[in-house]
Write a protein that holds these residues in place. Sequence first.
Motif, PDB file in Angstrom:
ATOM      1  N   PRO A 113       0.803  -1.233   0.000  1.00 51.13           N
ATOM      2  CA  PRO A 113       0.000   0.000   0.000  1.00 51.13           C
ATOM      3  C   PRO A 113       0.828   1.271   0.000  1.00 51.13           C
ATOM      4  CG  PRO A 113      -0.009  -1.010   2.166  1.00 51.13           C
ATOM      5  CD  PRO A 113       0.688  -1.983   1.264  1.00 51.13           C
ATOM      6  N   GLY A 114       2.091   1.189   0.414  1.00 47.72           N
ATOM      7  CA  GLY A 114       2.944   2.365   0.484  1.00 47.72           C
ATOM      8  C   GLY A 114       4.058   2.137   1.482  1.00 47.72           C
ATOM      9  N   PRO A 115       4.921   3.141   1.696  1.00 45.54           N
ATOM     10  CA  PRO A 115       6.063   2.961   2.590  1.00 45.54           C
ATOM     11  C   PRO A 115       5.712   3.039   4.074  1.00 45.54           C
ATOM     12  CG  PRO A 115       6.082   5.165   1.690  1.00 45.54           C
ATOM     13  CD  PRO A 115       4.957   4.452   1.017  1.00 45.54           C
ATOM     14  N   ASP A 136      13.723   8.560   0.140  1.00 44.23           N
ATOM     15  CA  ASP A 136      14.791   7.925   0.906  1.00 44.23           C
ATOM     16  C   ASP A 136      14.362   6.560   1.388  1.00 44.23           C
ATOM     17  OD1 ASP A 136      16.270  10.136   0.553  1.00 44.23           O
ATOM     18  OD2 ASP A 136      15.855  11.019   2.529  1.00 44.23           O
ATOM     19  N   SER A 137      15.274   5.632   1.388  1.00 46.31           N
ATOM     20  CA  SER A 137      15.001   4.304   1.941  1.00 46.31           C
ATOM     21  C   SER A 137      16.304   3.709   2.401  1.00 46.31           C
ATOM     22  CB  SER A 137      14.350   3.390   0.897  1.00 46.31           C
ATOM     23  OG  SER A 137      15.215   3.202  -0.191  1.00 46.31           O
ATOM     24  N   PRO A 148      14.813  -7.724   1.283  1.00 47.52           N
ATOM     25  CA  PRO A 148      14.568  -6.280   1.339  1.00 47.52           C
ATOM     26  C   PRO A 148      13.947  -5.737   0.056  1.00 47.52           C
ATOM     27  CG  PRO A 148      16.771  -6.809   2.143  1.00 47.52           C
ATOM     28  CD  PRO A 148      16.232  -8.053   1.504  1.00 47.52           C
ATOM     29  N   VAL A 149      13.065  -4.751   0.196  1.00 48.19           N
ATOM     30  CA  VAL A 149      12.446  -4.059  -0.938  1.00 48.19           C
ATOM     31  C   VAL A 149      12.632  -2.560  -0.734  1.00 48.19           C
ATOM     32  CG1 VAL A 149      10.288  -3.540  -2.141  1.00 48.19           C
ATOM     33  CG2 VAL A 149      10.738  -5.872  -1.342  1.00 48.19           C
ATOM     34  N   ARG A 150      13.220  -1.889  -1.694  1.00 49.28           N
ATOM     35  CA  ARG A 150      13.430  -0.446  -1.629  1.00 49.28           C
ATOM     36  C   ARG A 150      12.220   0.286  -2.193  1.00 49.28           C
ATOM     37  NH1 ARG A 150      16.882   0.709  -5.361  1.00 49.28           N
ATOM     38  NH2 ARG A 150      17.293   2.818  -4.613  1.00 49.28           N
ATOM     39  N   ASP A 156       7.476   2.896   9.362  1.00 48.25           N
ATOM     40  CA  ASP A 156       7.841   3.774   8.250  1.00 48.25           C
ATOM     41  C   ASP A 156       9.040   3.161   7.534  1.00 48.25           C
ATOM     42  OD1 ASP A 156       8.563   5.772   6.497  1.00 48.25           O
ATOM     43  OD2 ASP A 156       8.252   7.407   7.932  1.00 48.25           O
ATOM     44  N   CYS A 157       8.791   2.616   6.360  1.00 48.26           N
ATOM     45  CA  CYS A 157       9.845   1.926   5.606  1.00 48.26           C
ATOM     46  C   CYS A 157      10.854   2.888   4.998  1.00 48.26           C
ATOM     47  CB  CYS A 157       9.220   1.068   4.506  1.00 48.26           C
ATOM     48  SG  CYS A 157       8.139  -0.239   5.132  1.00 48.26           S
ATOM     49  N   ARG A 158      10.637   4.200   5.158  1.00 49.54           N
ATOM     50  CA  ARG A 158      11.646   5.177   4.749  1.00 49.54           C
ATOM     51  C   ARG A 158      12.715   5.324   5.811  1.00 49.54           C
ATOM     52  NH1 ARG A 158       7.260   9.791   3.932  1.00 49.54           N
ATOM     53  NH2 ARG A 158       6.801   8.893   5.982  1.00 49.54           N
ATOM     54  N   LYS A 159      12.415   4.819   7.033  1.00 46.78           N
ATOM     55  CA  LYS A 159      13.362   4.935   8.136  1.00 46.78           C
ATOM     56  C   LYS A 159      13.972   3.591   8.537  1.00 46.78           C
ATOM     57  CE  LYS A 159      10.824   8.882  10.051  1.00 46.78           C
ATOM     58  NZ  LYS A 159      10.070   9.389  11.229  1.00 46.78           N
TER      59      LYS A 159
END
Length: 405
Positions: free
Chosen positions: A149-151, A218-219, A192-194, A166-169
Motif C-alpha cells: 500500500p505504500g512505505p 529515501d530508503s 529487502p524491498v526499496r 515507516d519503511c523510509r526509516k
Amino acid sequence: MRPTHRRQLRRVLTAAVATALVGATVALVATPAEAAARITVRNDRGGNQADSTYQTKLTLSGTGFQVVRGGFGGVYVMFGWVKDANSGSWKPSKGGHTGDDYRYIPDAENADANKGYLKFVAFPGSSTAADANAVLSASGGFSVDLTIPGPVFTSVDRDGTAHEVDCRKVTCGVITIGAHGVINGANETFTPVRFGNVYGDSAPPSSTPDPSPNADNDSTTGGSTTGGAAPGPGATDGSAPPSSPVVPTKRAGKPTLTVDRDTATPGHALAFTSSGLTPGEQVLAILDDGIVAIGPMVAGVSGEVAGLIQLPVDLAAGTHELRLTGAASGTAVTELFPVRSAETSTATPASDTTTDGGWGAPQAFLAFAALVFAGALVAVILRLLRRRRAPRKPQTTVPAAGVAP
C-alpha cells in the motif's frame, strides 16, 4: 595355494569391496542438496522497487522452499519489517515474535477473503490447500502477487497495540515464515524491498495518490537474509488509497460478538460474526494476546463484520478470547470460547518428514542392498581362501602286483 594366486585373489577381494562401498555411498549422496529458499521481486514495470507514492503490486517468485507433501500448512508470504535481518534473530524458529522482532501487514489467511497484503502458499496435498493462494511445486517453487500500500503501514503487536512502521526509516521487505502456527526454519526468509519513483509522473492504472505522499524517496536497505499490521488508509479493497478517508457514521447499536464454537479446534479456521459496530470503520480481530490477528475488516452499512481467523495448530486446549477493536471509534467487544484439543496432531515436524530433495525410501533401500551384497561377497571370498589354505592329504602309492613294498 601359490603366492601369485593369493595376490590375485586379494586384489579381486579389494576391488569387489570397494565397488560395493562406492555403490552404497552413491545411494546415500546421489540426491542433490536442497537449494536455500529464495524470493525474487518484480514490479509491473520490470524493476524490484515499490513506489513511494502509489500502491504497488509486486510479483514474487519463490524457489528452493522446503516441501512437506501432505503436511499441514505451508508458507506465509507477507510484507513487513524485521529487527535484525543479518543475524536472523527475528525468525520464529529462533524465538522471534510478532511485534517485537518482526512486523507485517495482516490480512485474511484464506484466498476468498484475502485482500492481497498477505498470501498463503500451501504444501501439496495439504488439508489446508483449498484456502491457499498458491501451492508449492514439487521442487519448492511458487509465484504470487503481493500488494504494497505504500512505505508506511500500521502493524498490530501481540497485545493488540497498533504500531506504525515507516519503511523510509527502517528496512522493509518480503517475509516468509511457516503457516498456520507451524514453525519451519527452512522456509523463513527476508528479502529487502526499496521504495522509489516507480511510476514517474503518471499514476499506475486504477490508482490515486496516497493522501499523505512522501516528501522524498529515501530508503534504507540491508543485505538479504533467510524470514499484523493494517494497510494504509482506505486500502482495504486492494485499490490505492482514496483521496479522502471514509468518515464512519454513528454506531448501529450495542456491539456483539459471536464465535462458532464448532470450529474452535487447533489448526482450524475459527468463524465469527459481529454486529453493532460503527458502519464503515476498520476493525481488527485479535486472538488472546495477539498470537493471531487479522484485519483490517470494514464494518458493513449495519455495523456488521464476519470473518475467519486461523487458530494455531499448537493452541492449548481451554478457554481463549477473541477481541474485535474498531480503529476509528475504539469500540472493543470480546468473546470467551472453549478450544477443544485435536484428536490427532496434523502438524508433522519438517525434520521428521521426507521432503523433496531428501533421503527417501528408495535411497535407503539401495544403500542397504549394496552393503548386504558387499558383506555376502566378502564372506564367499574368505571361505574360498580358507579352502585353498587347507593342507592336502598325502597320496598313497599302491605297489604293482608281485612287487614287494
